[in-house]
Scaffold this active site. Structure first.
Site, short mmCIF file in Angstrom:
data_model
loop_
_atom_site.label_atom_id
_atom_site.label_comp_id
_atom_site.label_asym_id
_atom_site.label_seq_id
_atom_site.Cartn_x
_atom_site.Cartn_y
_atom_site.Cartn_z
CD GLU B 208 0.90 0.51 2.50
OE1 GLU B 208 0.99 1.86 2.75
OE2 GLU B 208 2.12 0.52 3.19
CD GLU B 351 7.54 1.90 -0.51
OE1 GLU B 351 8.44 0.86 -1.30
OE2 GLU B 351 7.71 3.13 -1.17
#
Lengths: 384, 384
Positions: B208, B351
């Site tokens: 994310e 991430e």
């Protein structure tokens, strides 16, 4: 056997191993070998603070909140300090599996018979052991060093035969080996490193094979840290609680029979160590001297690192703990060396399996250091 | 920029992503979408006990003391149960990075400005972000899903544009989004999984991007576990202690303004979640329905898993925690889900970095299961 691939080098070394290694024994030569060890220790230098500062500065510019890559950042700095390279490379990895037998197996300290050691050496070389599989997956080559297996082992291109003696003596009755033998086995490890370095290796992964060697690791840990055998002895390959108590009692007898002096690490190694453990001590010292990172595996390689750090304290900051063994005594070793392992997956197999799993973490540390963009390059705003 | 390679697929998918995905928004349709969610949840089946028993039996025959590969053995059994394959494959890996913005950043809860989100999306796609580097190293492809970034993002072949709305509303003042919007964002995640499964993916890694999303993760964790915001709020990208206290106070206000009901996970998600978090909930549910393993990353993906497990309890045994975030609230999420992460390296970047590091462990579990020899094949004696 369809799932078993042959053991093959995943990447070309610049030169092959010396052909002369095959079938070559190694006789101890006390005086000359003591001088060789002293020279080896003399070549170990501190971490390079200048390179570490450069890596630290680069980490601060990379596209991430400062410190947010945690131990990957710390590792990249350490690897810079070891290798003296601002952009360390870890592409060429070699697992060195030191193999030896243990006379103390006569006391019934292992769940498996000693005859398993040479068969496991052959299984590693045939490609079907856990370390063979994991090394293949990681693109690391495997080398086995027979520094003291008791029974014959079939020749193989990836086998370094340098048997100092066919297994140690029973440490419960007296010294496992002579000081000269321990030194000879240690220097085999250093010779292996010299050959690997000449061949272009970037990183060494320490592994071992030897039925009975958790008993030797526990005895070394007790002798060097003062911890009781009841604490350092564990189930190894699968002893039940009564078996663990018996193993601890055997270690008590070995310590009483040998009275090893913790101020004399080589003497401790000879008294209650193992030939493959001595080889690993040489591997650790020679790796540090050559500024090639050495990744430890579990309890046995950890005990070897305790001996190495005793012989040469400057080796300590360069040590990298691959994984935390499920064998309880390993915790004492890690505490004594001030190490926090990279991988914690309840492994208790040895062979170098924990070290090769940690290689992925080390490579991630290097890849993020060398391939990430900076805030400036990416045109991203910094903190508010 | 010499160190930055372009983002390219490391392995060919059988089919490309739908060309229609580019620039396509997604409008919520409450009634139809509720039916779609119910159908998705209905497709989630329990782990396959028969396959797990077969894998367990194979592990007992392999050339190692029983259980000595620890969590690698457990993982191989779980992966068998998820995939229904006695020899699971994990070659084709895709990191799905869900991206969205958060209205609550107006309250000053992040160390970075919200404008960073679209630039980080572009950096991931350009190949210079941490996840780009680690995915390249692992041979995983990266897909970014813009489900709610507030500002424009440059088009890219690996970007799935399905913006439900340009960032959430400020949860401190009222709901972050409507229930229909949360559902729409969730179903985007399910659509992404469907496309990846059609393309032949073996394993999904959840990631994310979204400035402010640790605030949403903390609010979700508080709402769903009952833990106080003082416990669930952490420094995120780098707040100082006063900043963390302010963040906790903002979460308190959000909970007071919305009064989310923990028995209604979708309502909680809409009230104090995020668009990218909703997308991850859909990813987790759809991965489980398709029997494709989904590896969680850290706190934000963990909060999404809490919501997913609330909506569909059978998803819980299939969850795989990639790493333990340095963000303290993540521990509560892991405890609530009964998960022990595979990697523990003090990362707090997100991430998908922790998920992709865990991929190496999952692949080691599969490689040892499928490539090791048995005792019988290697001609090695078993225990005494």
């Amino acid at each position: 056997m369809d799932a078993i691939a042959m053991l093959a080098d995943p990447w070309p070394f610049r030169v092959a191993w010396p052909a002369a290694m095959q079938g070559r024994g190694r006789e101890g030569d006390g005086v000359e070998d003591e001088a060789r060890l002293a020279a080896l220790i003399g070549r170990i230098e501190p971490l390079d603070e200048g390179v570490m500062a450069s890596v630290r500065a680069r980490q601060r510019r990379l596209l991430k909140p400062p410190g947010s890559l945690g131990r990957l950042e710390e590792l990249s700095i350490l690897l810079g300090g070891i290798t003296r390279r601002v952009r360390p490379a870890l592409a060429r990895a070699a697992v060195v599996v030191a193999a030896g037998d243990h006379g103390v197996t006569a006391e019934g300290v292992s769940a498996y018979p000693a005859a398993v050691t040479p068969r496991m050496v052959e299984a590693v070389l045939a490609g079907g052991a856990a370390i063979s599989v994991l090394a293949r997956q990681a693109g690391a080559r495997v080398r086995v060093v027979d520094v003291g297996v008791a029974a014959p082992v079939a020749p193989h291109a990836a086998l370094w035969s340098a048997r100092v003696r066919p297994g140690t003596a029973n440490m419960a009755l007296g010294p496992a080996m002579t000081r000269a033998e321990a030194l000879a086995a240690l220097l085999v490890g250093a010779e292996v490193v010299a050959a690997e370095v000449a061949a272009g290796v970037d990183v060494l992964l320490a592994g071992e094979l030897g039925i009975g060697n958790t008993t030797a690791a526990a005895a070394l840990t007790s002798a060097l840290t003062g911890a009781a055998p009841a604490v350092t002895a564990g189930p190894g390959t699968g002893l039940d609680p009564a078996g663990v108590r018996h193993k601890a009692a055997v270690i008590e007898r070995a310590l009483a029979a040998n009275r090893p002096d913790p101020a004399d690490p080589l003497g401790v190694l000879a008294a209650v160590g193992g030939l493959e453990i001595a080889c690993l001590v040489g591997l650790i010292l020679a790796g540090a001297a050559a500024r090639v990172p050495v990744v430890l595996d579990g309890y046995i390689t950890g005990a070897a690192a305790l001996v190495a750090a005793g012989l040469a304290p400057p080796v300590r900051p360069a040590l990298i703990a691959g994984h935390r063994s499920a064998e309880g005594g390993h915790r004492l070793v890690l505490e004594a060396l001030g190490l926090r392992p990279l991988v914690d997956l309840d492994l208790r197999l040895g062979e170098g399996t924990g070290a090769v799993l940690a290689l992925a973490v080390l490579r991630a540390a290097v890849a993020t250091l060398t391939e990430m963009a900076s805030f400036e390059e990416a045109g991203v705003a910094g903190p508010l």
